[in-house]
Structure formats: structure tokens, C-alpha cells
Design an enzyme around this catalytic site. Structure first.
Site, PDB file in Angstrom:
ATOM      1  N   GLY A  79       0.833  -1.192   0.000  1.00  0.00           N
ATOM      2  CA  GLY A  79       0.000   0.000   0.000  1.00  0.00           C
ATOM      3  C   GLY A  79       0.868   1.241   0.000  1.00  0.00           C
ATOM      4  O   GLY A  79       1.922   1.281   0.635  1.00  0.00           O
TER       5      GLY A  79
ATOM      6  N   GLY B  90      -0.553   4.574   0.320  1.00  0.00           N
ATOM      7  CA  GLY B  90      -1.283   5.762   0.746  1.00  0.00           C
ATOM      8  C   GLY B  90      -0.462   6.556   1.737  1.00  0.00           C
ATOM      9  O   GLY B  90       0.768   6.422   1.795  1.00  0.00           O
TER      10      GLY B  90
ATOM     11  N   HIS C 219     -20.992   8.804   6.435  1.00  0.00           N
ATOM     12  CA  HIS C 219     -20.922  10.248   6.270  1.00  0.00           C
ATOM     13  C   HIS C 219     -22.274  10.757   5.787  1.00  0.00           C
ATOM     14  O   HIS C 219     -22.824  10.229   4.831  1.00  0.00           O
ATOM     15  CB  HIS C 219     -19.821  10.574   5.257  1.00  0.00           C
ATOM     16  CG  HIS C 219     -19.332  11.969   5.366  1.00  0.00           C
ATOM     17  ND1 HIS C 219     -20.103  13.037   5.038  1.00  0.00           N
ATOM     18  CD2 HIS C 219     -18.146  12.465   5.791  1.00  0.00           C
ATOM     19  CE1 HIS C 219     -19.403  14.135   5.241  1.00  0.00           C
ATOM     20  NE2 HIS C 219     -18.221  13.826   5.696  1.00  0.00           N
TER      21      HIS C 219
ATOM     22  N   HIS D 217     -17.946   5.651   4.560  1.00  0.00           N
ATOM     23  CA  HIS D 217     -16.876   6.581   4.271  1.00  0.00           C
ATOM     24  C   HIS D 217     -15.533   6.094   4.811  1.00  0.00           C
ATOM     25  O   HIS D 217     -14.493   6.312   4.207  1.00  0.00           O
ATOM     26  CB  HIS D 217     -17.287   7.906   4.923  1.00  0.00           C
ATOM     27  CG  HIS D 217     -16.270   8.963   4.869  1.00  0.00           C
ATOM     28  ND1 HIS D 217     -15.727   9.394   3.693  1.00  0.00           N
ATOM     29  CD2 HIS D 217     -15.688   9.692   5.845  1.00  0.00           C
ATOM     30  CE1 HIS D 217     -14.863  10.354   3.945  1.00  0.00           C
ATOM     31  NE2 HIS D 217     -14.803  10.543   5.244  1.00  0.00           N
TER      32      HIS D 217
ATOM     33  N   ARG E  13     -21.744  13.497  12.664  1.00  0.00           N
ATOM     34  CA  ARG E  13     -22.001  12.680  11.472  1.00  0.00           C
ATOM     35  C   ARG E  13     -22.961  11.528  11.716  1.00  0.00           C
ATOM     36  O   ARG E  13     -23.897  11.323  10.955  1.00  0.00           O
ATOM     37  CB  ARG E  13     -20.680  12.102  10.966  1.00  0.00           C
ATOM     38  CG  ARG E  13     -19.775  13.125  10.354  1.00  0.00           C
ATOM     39  CD  ARG E  13     -18.468  12.501   9.941  1.00  0.00           C
ATOM     40  NE  ARG E  13     -17.602  13.531   9.366  1.00  0.00           N
ATOM     41  CZ  ARG E  13     -16.369  13.320   8.944  1.00  0.00           C
ATOM     42  NH1 ARG E  13     -15.844  12.119   9.017  1.00  0.00           N
ATOM     43  NH2 ARG E  13     -15.653  14.288   8.429  1.00  0.00           N
TER      44      ARG E  13
ATOM     45  N   GLU F 258      -5.363   3.165   8.057  1.00  0.00           N
ATOM     46  CA  GLU F 258      -6.749   2.704   8.200  1.00  0.00           C
ATOM     47  C   GLU F 258      -6.820   1.178   8.324  1.00  0.00           C
ATOM     48  O   GLU F 258      -7.798   0.638   8.839  1.00  0.00           O
ATOM     49  CB  GLU F 258      -7.588   3.179   7.001  1.00  0.00           C
ATOM     50  CG  GLU F 258      -9.096   3.010   7.197  1.00  0.00           C
ATOM     51  CD  GLU F 258      -9.933   3.475   5.996  1.00  0.00           C
ATOM     52  OE1 GLU F 258      -9.393   4.159   5.106  1.00  0.00           O
ATOM     53  OE2 GLU F 258     -11.133   3.148   5.953  1.00  0.00           O
TER      54      GLU F 258
ATOM     55  N   GLY G  41       1.392   3.923   4.087  1.00  0.00           N
ATOM     56  CA  GLY G  41       2.358   3.073   3.400  1.00  0.00           C
ATOM     57  C   GLY G  41       3.422   3.860   2.667  1.00  0.00           C
ATOM     58  O   GLY G  41       4.603   3.508   2.697  1.00  0.00           O
TER      59      GLY G  41
ATOM     60  N   LEU H 258      -5.983  11.512   8.191  1.00  0.00           N
ATOM     61  CA  LEU H 258      -4.701  11.880   7.591  1.00  0.00           C
ATOM     62  C   LEU H 258      -3.632  11.923   8.670  1.00  0.00           C
ATOM     63  O   LEU H 258      -2.499  11.492   8.480  1.00  0.00           O
ATOM     64  CB  LEU H 258      -4.825  13.250   6.907  1.00  0.00           C
ATOM     65  CG  LEU H 258      -5.929  13.365   5.857  1.00  0.00           C
ATOM     66  CD1 LEU H 258      -5.863  14.710   5.160  1.00  0.00           C
ATOM     67  CD2 LEU H 258      -5.795  12.260   4.829  1.00  0.00           C
TER      68      LEU H 258
END
Lengths: 246, 644, 246
Positions: B49, B51, B275, B410, B339, B434, B54, B450
Site C-alpha cells: 500500500g 497511501g 458520512h 466513508h 455525522r 486505516e 504506506g 490523515l
């Protein structure tokens, strides 16, 4: 809606490839362009035919994975929109739509509409970064950046690396992509130490990948889904000339 | 319920340091062993990964001198789905002098997670948050700045301080490109070898220790063996089990699920975040859902018709026949409730038959009042981009017609169980971002995903993995090792099986059906009966999948349906575990709402007596085994949330 | 350890050595564009001087021939006869050759960069005709320049031959009976103008001065300079042909 799709089919890199026509009905104007292709593919699978391969991932216009030259225009007729966000209401019942992959020597076709864009990664590898190893960073507020510079850097940094600029350019040039990174980093204080070295290395890599040169036609900016400004190219030119003068 | 799972021994985080919470991270770093720089290049690490977690981990491990192999299924590491995050990233910098501190970020995150996360981990996250901003700024991430040229922040997600750093609506993109560029720099330096268009299909475990992966080259179909001294999974969440979600189409659970099958515990799978402001489904063809920024609720008013099945145009519905239900039920927070509450309220009115738009699955988000009050120009300046995006997708102009919104999956808070070092229950297997379960408890706060991804990748993992790698040099493993061959053959067997069924249903048709099932019974509101029904249906559908799926083409080519089919097969198994987890947790907390556990006025009701633990599930092939990790709160007092 | 073949179907290009010297810089695609911009600028300056000189024909035979003579004798006796003119011819020849060399090599790079063309006719989004005729336009301009030199410089194809006085050559060349020559000149000069229209804009961009807020002014300036040059050049043959000058 009823449509005729003329799609480039190519089994693999070695195959010659050809255009194949498909008829498709029951297209809803609310579908995205890729959803329309999904519908076609579901049918092809059940008919025992090979579905059309195309790249896509986020389907919200930011990952840069989707491509497709639609009727001669990368990402299709809607301005500042990626293919995944293009919707069928932009087309009319009975339309004949031509769908082709990005065409460039540096982007060889992998299968059907999927191309290999790793040349872009190698251009970034050549220098599209700030050398700031993890942990070495100074306090974030230590370096103010004038708001206007930050904004301009941001405009350039929004590039999603999709390659539409190359696909649209009559020379298959990667200048807008390369210039966007040069501009993003070149406008920020953090990018200064490597600024001139970076432009030389990235332009050399761009040429080595087999992209064409820029002739300032502006087609790239016109099709760019993120509207990367044309001036980034001029900024690259300025930096390269300065680097060349020593 | 016992027939569905059994309970095993509790699981314990043996790496968690004790002592004052603000000293624990230092203590752990000092307690862990280090690897001599000269020895690092002899040690290899696989990172799956690219992202935020990763990408940043692979780059940082490369900088430290380890031999790194990085894998992603996309054509470039820059495309990982972190790129789509809009809002921002939290950090306890207190640049606004508004009372923020590490302690407050820690407190907000634990509370936001509805008291189902670990204090030590969350405190470390808050500590590291300040370093993340420094790191990203040094890389040239173009964060928003004020007129003095200093970093701007905004408040986000209902907290009282302004601690969210942002880059217009594209914070995830800019942070990811920063990590991607750092990664590309290491690729050029030769410390990281990149394998794009490669999908991990199996974990290689030798003598109980993670030693590599089996990956498929998605262009040639070749099944490759990659061996290493440690494996890091950063493969993201599993929201796509619902088919329709805001995740990218390729997001999948295969990497973590394969590790789970090899012995890694899977924690809290039922914690999913929904969401409230997404663009509703427009028809059967829908392939994904698009998120609209939550900020729209600052000026938009949410309503549905009072009457059931009212098909009039919104403009023709008089004021007294509209139900501004959020303002009615939650007078003090109104349209700005969190939410989970906004999402559930929307579901409730739609369930009553008062939903709007295609299929009655939508509620109005109306800007008419805001346009009248602020003027069209002011509204355009604030929300112009979002309105354009909405119009591009729906063909409707929000200036003329109220927007329609509906909740969508989400983010997933659950994931592989990890200890304080981010190591799973398989030694040598680390899980970050995640993909792990660690920091958000039962609900994640806005702008914290993030933060966690980058904290894990840049700062936590590179410091904790050395304690494990310092045990090296590790015994050399051969490609012919029994465990390696077995893993490879398992992958090949599965692919052959999928290709040979040659049934009469497409992979996507199964995925859609599974997703609809999960959304109905394991979505915003869950009940005992519904979950039991879902488990039965999932089992039937899975059986049908393995007898009726039709995967065209062959393995030795780019075969997108083969990729899909493999991922869907794993989603089936995950879906069942999610339902079992949701069924066993007979309380409501964060993103998990059990209809049986609510306050008299319909709000989520936690049961701390019985459920203040992490549910970590062990794979057995049959009924999974539940291992509980007790959660203790020394620094934050557990309270019930209220937004009335 | 089993390793896959790289995604690309061709060997990945190596990153070129960053140690390449400054002269090598000008062999990059961007460097070649800079060569085109600088040589183009020299040629434009020459054209401006040339046009002003041409207009002297309206002051009468004496002035025009005197000007022509002056070009050859300028600087005398400090420097030998025709030194200035020869030097200018050398500079112009070198500029033309470099301009053509860069153009050809960029055109070749561009052609190689897109081996497979699009089936759908690519749409031009910038709608600037001039940008798309640079290469063909350039060839026509070159042919015209050769004819023009043979005609009015060497006199080889001029009715009066090489030894006649400049004024006579001009009048004879564009005599009403030779209207087709005039027409040829007019068409060719308009092509030169189109070439300049994009060329001037492009030079500014290539030399690094292009910015979004400046583009409208740069485009306008390029259009005005090109138009004035066309009018200046066209006026002489047209006036001769319609009999105003004789």
C-alpha cells in the site's frame, strides 16, 4: 439513450489493436461515462466476450487513474472534468462515440484503453521532490511563505498526473506535467536549494522517456482537468535557461 | 449466539508502556532496541500500500537504510485513495492561541471515538501530530496560508479549537503527493523497489513469523513470491464491502483478510463510519458515491416533506408542509449534529417513506434561506466549487433546486489488531493507517485519518519496527520452503477455481447484492434479528458466488474481473465477521448503532459495563474466536454524549 | 526470487547523467526551443529593419538606391566595403540554419513521440490556426525566402538580372503584367505573418517570460508586430502592381 461506441481493442502490448463498434441501449443520462462502460462490460461478460479494460479508481476526479480520449478529446467534451465525472447527459441519443487510449510512445498500451504511465513516476524520481528526510524538518512556522506564492504553488500542485496533457499535445509532450512540479516546488522556499538541479534532471528524464518537445500550442492546458496554468511551462523554461547559463 | 462464535483468552498489549501518559512514547522508544545503520541494509521490509501510511513508511524506512519493497495495485503509488481526502489534518500546534494542546487533542479524539480506543495510542498520536506538520511543510506541501505568510488553520468536526491544517479542499492529495515524492526519491536512491500494478494475495508465514507475501503482477498474471524480514500492511479500509461507498473502486480487504486468515486478529470490524452528506444514488447503475464536504451543513437546511410519498417539486411544497427534522429534534445543534446522528436521522425519515429523489433515498439540503440571507454571491464564494461538482454529477443547480443528500459509508475504524508497536498478533507483521484498528475507537473525528496515517508511517512504525528487526539477522528462507510453496499454490488454486466456475453471474452483480445486504442490515442501524438474517443471506450468497460467478478471460493477462472476483470472495468472509461482531456488541457506540440499545429519546446508548473492550477476532475457518482487550481510562472520564 | 518483467513493454530509459555540460543543455527539447526563440528573435529584428528599408522605396528612386548603397558602404573607410552586410548575412544564415536544425529535430522528436495516431480527429481546443501551421508554414516561408533571394538579391530570376539598380529590380518584378508574382509575394508574406504571430508569442513563453496576466498583452503585441510587418512588406509590391510606384 441509444449509443454506438467505437472502442479501441488491443489484447496486450504485442497485439496490433483495432477499433470495434458496440451498440448500447438503455443508457441513462444520469450515468457517468465509466458507469456506461460498466454496463457495456456486464453485458459483454454474460455474452462470453472479453470486457473492455480501462483504468479508473477513485471515480471522483482526484486520483488521476482514469483516462480515455473521447471523440478526439482527452477526458471528453466537458471542460475541467475527468472522464469519471463526465456524465452521459452531455451526449445525445443516437450519438456515435469514439473511445481511444492515450496515444504516446512514452505511454505504451497495456490492454484496450489501459496505458502504462510509469514514465511520469520516473520524471518525479529524477528530481520532483524536496530532499527532506523524515525527522529533519524545522518548525513549520519558521518559514513564512507569501500567500500569493503559496497560492500559485498550489495551483500547480493540483496536477493529478493523469496524462491528458500528453494525450492532447500534438507533440505528445510532457511539459505541462513536468512544469507543474517544477513550478510547485520552485515557488516555495523549501524548493530553492535543489531548484536548478531539479529542472535539469527532470527535463532530461522527460526527453529520455520519449515525449515530444513543447511548441506552446496550449492544448495541454485546454484539456487539463485541473486547469494547470500555461505559465508553469514558461517558469520551467526560465529555470532551465538559468540553470544552463550556469 | 454461541453457535456463531466462541470466546477465547483475553488479548493483551504487551508493548504498551506504563507510567505518566506523556512519557510513554519516549519510554517505549528508549526501551526498544535499535539497528546499527550498517546492519540496516541487510534487513528487508515489504510495505503493501502506498497511501499516506504506506507511502510515508516506505520512504522513511528507505531513508533509514533498510531494503524496502513497496507494492500498490494502482499504476502509480501516487493514486492511493488517501488522495481523495478533502478536509484537512489535525495537529496540536496551538498556532491560534485558542487553548489547544496535546492534551486537548488527545481528549477530543478519545471522546470522539466514544471511549472505545486506547489512551496510550491516542496520546502518542496527539504528540506526533505536531511533527507531521513540520515534516509536510519541509517537503513543500502547499498548506493554506494567511496574509502574513504563516500557516492557516480552521475548525472542523465540531471541536472548539482551530487545529485543522488544510490545502483548499484537497488536503489528502497534497499530503499524499508529499509522501509520494519522498518515496520516489528513495526509489531513485535505490533503497526502495517499487511494484506498482501488483496485488498482494497471500501472506507468507514461516514458523509463526511473517516472512513475505505472494503477489500477482496484474499485467502479466505472474504469481510472484517476495520474501523479507518483516511485512507492513498499509492497505487501507474495507468500506467497499458495501459496494457503494466513497472509497475508490479498487479499495479492498484482501491484504488484511489474508493476514487474518493466517492468524492476525481482526479487531472491531463492525465500526464503520457513515458520512451524512453524500450525493444520493441516481439509479441501479451507480458505481460509487461521492462525498460533499460537511461544511455545507453550516448554511444548508436539511428537510423532507411532512407527507409520505410527496412527489411534488420541492419549490411547490409550502413551508408548513416541510419538516426540518434536524432542527426539530436537536434544537441546540440543529443541522450541525455529528455525522452519525445526522446520518441516522436521514435514514429514519427515509424509512418512514418521506425520502426524496430516485427510490426515496435522499433528503433535501436547502440553501434558499442562505441565499436570501447572505446573497447569491456570498454563497457562491463559499460553496461555488461544491455546487459545481454537485451539478456536474446530478445535472441540477443547487442555486435553483435544493441539493439532495444521503449518507454513505466513508471510513472503517476496525482493522487488524495491533499492539502499541503497531505489530499484529503475527510476529513480523505490522499494520498501519486505516488498515489497523488502533486510534479512532468506535468513531473517527474529522481530519484525523490523515493525521493517523502519517503519524504511523513517518514517525511511529519506523521507530517501533527496529525493536523487531534488531532481533535479526533472520534465518534465510528459500522459495522452495514448504510454507512458501503452500502460500503460492493456495493463490494459484484460488485463481484457477475462480476462472473455472464459468457461471452465469458477473462478479459485480454479487458485489452489489452483498453491498445492499450489508447496507440494509449492518449499515446505519443494526438489530439482532437483522444481523442474523444477514449472516444467513451472506452465507447463501457466498455459496452461490462460488458456483455461479463468471470470470471472463485468463490469468495471464490484465484481467480486471479476476481482480474483482478475488476481492469479492474476501469481502464475503469479512461481511460475515462484521455481522457477527455487530451482533455480539449489544450496545450502541460511535458508528455502531444497535436499535436495542438507545436512550428513551432515540440516542446511542453505550454499555461500558459489558463492552468497554476491543473485540479481536481469530480466524478458525468455522466460528471465529473472540479475544477481548479490556480498555481502561485513567486520563479521560467516560461520559454519555448528548447533542440535544 | 521470481521477478516480473517491468510494466512497460520496452526497456526503461536510464536517467541521463546530470553532469552534462551547459552546451548539452541546449540539446534538450527545452534548449532547442530556446535556440529557436533566440534565432527567431534575430530574424524578426532583421525583418523589422528590412521592412523599414523597403518603405524607403516610397521616398523615390534616389533615396532607395542610396540606402541600398549605404548598406554596402557603411563603416567605410574604417572597415572594408560590404563588411557590415557580410557580417549580417553570416549572422542571418547561422540563425536560419540553427532555427531549421532545431525545428527539424523537434519535429522528428514529436513524430516519434506518437507512433500511433488517433482515429478520431483530435480537436484543437485553443483554436489558434497559426500554432498548427508552424511546421508547414515554416517550409513554405523557407521556399519563399530562397525565391526572394534569387529574385531581388541575386537577381537570378529577376527580369532585370543581377546587375540592375535595386529600384529598377523592384519595379520590374512587380510590374502589373506580373501580377501573379505579386500575388505569390502577398500570400507568402501573410504566411510569414502567421508564422510570426505564433512565433513571437512562443518565443516569449520559451524564454521564460510568459505569465497568465501577461498573455493577453503578449498575444496582442505579437499580432500587432506581425500585422505591421505584413502591411509593410505587402505595400511595396502591391503599390507597384497597381501603378502607384513606377
Amino acid at each position: 439513450m441509444k449509443l454506438t461506441l467505437k472502442i479501441w481493442r488491443q489484447k496486450n502490448a504485442a497485439d496490433e489493436g483495432r477499433m470495434v463498434s458496440y451498440e448500447i441501449d438503455d443508457v441513462s443520462p444520469d450515468m457517468s461515462f465509466l458507469e456506461m462502460l460498466d454496463v457495456l462490460n456486464e453485458r459483454l461478460i454474460l455474452d462470453g466476450e472479453d470486457p473492455v479494460a480501462f483504468d479508473h479508481d477513485c471515480r471522483e476526479g482526484i486520483c488521476g487513474m482514469c483516462s480515455l480520449v473521447i471523440d478526439g478529446t482527452p477526458h471528453g467534451p466537458e471542460k475541467a472534468t475527468t472522464t469519471c465525472q463526465l456524465h452521459m447527459r452531455k451526449f445525445k441519443d443516437g450519438d456515435v462515440i469514439t473511445i481511444e487510449p492515450w496515444r504516446a510512445r512514452a505511454f505504451p498500451v497495456v490492454k484496450d484503453l489501459v496505458v502504462d504511465r510509469s514514465a511520469f513516476d520516473r520524471i518525479i524520481q529524477a528530481g520532483g521532490y524536496v530532499s527532506a528526510p523524515t525527522g529533519s524538518a524545522p518548525e513549520a512556522a519558521a518559514i513564512p511563505v507569501p500567500k500569493e506564492d503559496a497560492n500559485k504553488a498550489f495551483d500547480a500542485a493540483t496536477c493529478i498526473g493523469c496524462g491528458a496533457c500528453v494525450a492532447a499535445c500534438p507533440n505528445a509532450s510532457a511539459m505541462l506535467f513536468t512544469a507543474a512540479k517544477i513550478t510547485h516546488l520552485g515557488l516555495l522556499p523549501q524548493g530553492q536549494p535543489e531548484r536548478y538541479d531539479r529542472v535539469v534532471k527532470m527535463v532530461d528524464q522527460m526527453d529520455a522517456e520519449g515525449f515530444g518537445g513543447c511548441t506552446n500550442t496550449g492544448e495541454c492546458t485546454a484539456v487539463c482537468p485541473k486547469g494547470i496554468p500555461f505559465e508553469t511551462i514558461s517558469r520551467l523554461n526560465a529555470d532551465l535557461l538559468k540553470a544552463s547559463r550556469g | 449466539m454461541t453457535e456463531l462464535f466462541t470466546e477465547g483468552a483475553p488479548v493483551e498489549d504487551t508493548k504498551a508502556p506504563d507510567g505518566p501518559i506523556n512519557e510513554r512514547w519516549d519510554k517505549r522508544r528508549f526501551g526498544g532496541k535499535l539497528v546499527n545503520p550498517a546492519n540496516r541494509r541487510k534487513l528487508s521490509v515489504i510495505v503493501v500500500g502506498t497511501g499516506l501510511a504506506g507511502g510515508s513508511a516506505a520512504a522513511t524506512l528507505g531513508e533509514l537504510g533498510y531494503q524496502v519493497k513497496s507494492f500498490c495495485y494502482q499504476d502509480s503509488p501516487r493514486r492511493a485513495h488517501s488522495i481523495a481526502a478533502q478536509g484537512g489534518i489535525n495537529a496540536a500546534k496551538n498556532y491560534r492561541n485558542d487553548g489547544d494542546s496535546i492534551q486537548r487533542l488527545f481528549y477530543d479524539t478519545v471522546k470522539g471515538g466514544d471511549y472505545r480506543s486506547r489512551e496510550s495510542n491516542v496520546y502518542r498520536l496527539a504528540q506526533v501530530s505536531v511533527e507531521i506538520i513540520d515534516q509536510c511543510v519541509a517537503q513543500g506541501v502547499p498548506f493554506a496560508r494567511d496574509y502574513g505568510g504563516l500557516l492557516d488553520t480552521r475548525s472542523f468536526g465540531g471541536v472548539q479549537v482551530s487545529r485543522t491544517f488544510y490545502a483548499r479542499g484537497q488536503t489528502g492529495q497534497q499530503l499524499l503527493l508529499g509522501a509520494y515524492q519522498a518515496l520516489e526519491r528513495q526509489i531513485a536512491a535505490g533503497t526502495v523497489e517499487m511494484f506498482s500494478r501488483h496485488e498482494m494475495l497471500e501472506l507468507i508465514v514461516v514458523d509463526g513469523v511473517a516472512r513475505g507475501i505472494v503477489a500477482r503482477d496484474m499485467i502479466t498474471g505472474e504469481i510472484e513470491t517476495h520474501l523479507a524480514d518483516a511485512v507492513v500492511l498499509a492497505s487501507g479500509g474495507y468500506g467497499n464491502v458495501f459496494f457503494l461507498s466513497t472509497n475508490a473502486k479498487g479499495c479492498n480487504v484482501t491484504a488484511t483478510w489474508r493476514a487474518h486468515r493466517k492468524g492476525a486478529l481482526f479487531a472491531n470490524p463492525c465500526y464503520t463510519q457513515i458520512h451524512p452528506t453524500c450525493i444520493p444514488q441516481s439509479g441501479e447503475h451507480q458505481s460509487k458515491l461521492t462525498l460533499m464536504s460537511e461544511s455545507l451543513r453550516n448554511d444548508g437546511r436539511v428537510w423532507v416533506p411532512v407527507k409520505k410519498g410527496d412527489t411534488r417539486k420541492p419549490a411547490d411544497i409550502p413551508e408548513d408542509e416541510r419538516d426540518y427534522y434536524l432542527e426539530r429534534i436537536y434544537p441546540s445543534f440543529g443541522n450541525l449534529v455529528p455525522r452519525d446522528i445526522a446520518s441516522r436521522a436521514a435514514k429514519n425519515v427515509c424509512d418512514e417513506g418521506r425520502g426524496v429523489g430516485p427510490g426515496g433515498l435522499g433528503v433535501y439540503l436547502d440553501f434558499a434561506d442562505a441565499i436570501q440571507r447572505l446573497g447569491r454571491d456570498a454563497v457562491a464564494a463559499k460553496y461555488g466549487n461544491l455546487f459545481e461538482m454537485y451539478e456536474r454529477i446530478t445535472g441540477e443547480d443547487p442555486f435553483e433546486v435544493p441539493m439532495r443528500i444521503y449518507p454513505a459509508v466513508h471510513y472503517t475504524m476496525g482493522g487488524l489488531w495491533v499492539d502499541y508497536d503497531l505489530q499484529s498478533t503475527i510476529p513480523g507483521l505490522f499494520v498501519i493507517g486505516e488498515a489497523n484498528f488502533s486510534d479512532h475507537g468506535a468513531n473517527r473525528l474529522g481530519a484525523s485519518a490523515l493525521m493517523q496515517g502519517l503519524a504511523d508511517g513517518y514517525f511511529v512504525l519506523p521507530n517501533t519496527i527496529s525493536d523487531y528487526l534488531a532481533k535479526g539477522p533472520f534465518e534465510k528462507i528459500d522459495e522452495d520452503h514448504e510454507a512458501v510453496v503452500e502460500a503460492r499454490e493456495a493463490v494459484k488454486g484460488r485463481i484457477e477455481k475462480l476462472l473455472s466456475i464459468d457461471g452465469d453471474r458477473t462478479p459485480d452483480s454479487f458485489h452489489r447484492e452483498l453491498g445492499a445486504l450489508m447496507w440494509e442490515y449492518c449499515g446505519m442501524e443494526r438489530t439482532d434479528a437483522g444481523l442474523r438474517k444477514a449472516i444467513d443471506r451472506i452465507r447463501e450468497l457466498r455459496e452461490e458466488f462460488w458456483t455461479r460467478v463468471k470470470v471472463p478471460g485468463e490469468n495471464e493477462e490484465l484481467n480486471q474481473n479476476l481482480e474483482k472476483a478475488g476481492r469479492i470472495a474476501d469481502f464475503f468472509e469479512l461481511a460475515e465477521l462484521m455481522c457477527i461482531d455487530a451482533l455480539h456488541r449489544e450496545e450502541s457506540c460511535g458508528g455502531h448503532f444497535r436499535a436495542e440499545s438507545q436512550t428513551p429519546d432515540g440516542e446511542a446508548l453505550r454499555d461500558d459495563e459489558r463492552f468497554a473492550y476491543v473485540a479481536a477476532w481469530e480466524y478458525t475457518g468455522g466460528a471465529p474466536v473472540l479475544h477481548k482487550e479490556a480498555l481502561e481510562y485513567e486520563y479521560v472520564k467516560m461520559t454519555q454524549r448528548s447533542y440535544k | 526470487m521470481s521477478r516480473s518483467t517491468p510494466v512497460a513493454t520496452r526497456p526503461r530509459p536510464k536517467t541521463p547523467s546530470p553532469a552534462a555540460g551547459p552546451l548539452k543543455r541546449y540539446r534538450s527539447s527545452v534548449g532547442k526551443k530556446a535556440v529557436m526563440a533566440v534565432t527567431g528573435a534575430i530574424l524578426v529584428l532583421f525583418l523589422i529593419a528590412h521592412a523599414i528599408g523597403n518603405l524607403k522605396v516610397f521616398l523615390g528612386r534616389e533615396d532607395f538606391d542610396h540606402y541600398s548603397h549605404w548598406l554596402r558602404s557603411v563603416g567605410e573607410p574604417a572597415i572594408p566595403h560590404r563588411t557590415f552586410l557580410t557580417a549580417m548575412e553570416v549572422v542571418l544564415t547561422v540563425a536560419v540554419l540553427l532555427h531549421i536544425w532545431a525545428a527539424i529535430s523537434l519535429a522528428r522528436q514529436a513524430r516519434q513521440a506518437r507512433p500511433v495516431r488517433y482515429a478520431a480527429r483530435p480537436k484543437a481546443h485553443e483554436n489558434r490556426y497559426a500554432t498548427h501551421v508552424m511546421r508547414y508554414g515554416g517550409i513554405v516561408v523557407l521556399l519563399f525566402v530562397i525565391w526572394h533571394l534569387l529574385d531581388l538579391t541575386f537577381g537570378a530570376v529577376n527580369p532585370k538580372g543581377g546587375d540592375a539598380q535595386p529600384y529598377d529590380k523592384v519595379i520590374a518584378d512587380f510590374d502589373p503584367s506580373r501580377w501573379y508574382i505579386t500575388l505569390f509575394y502577398v500570400v507568402a508574406v501573410i504566411l510569414v505573418g502567421l508564422h510570426l504571430r505564433h512565433g513571437l508569442f512562443s518565443a516569449v513563453q520559451t524564454l521564460g517570460w510568459g505569465r497568465q496576466r501577461r498573455y493577453p498583452a503578449v498575444r496582442l503585441a505579437a499580432d500587432v508586430v506581425a500585422a505591421l510587418l505584413v502591411i509593410g512588406f505587402v505595400s511595396v509590391p502591391v503599390m507597384v502592381t497597381i501603378g502607384v510606384l513606377n
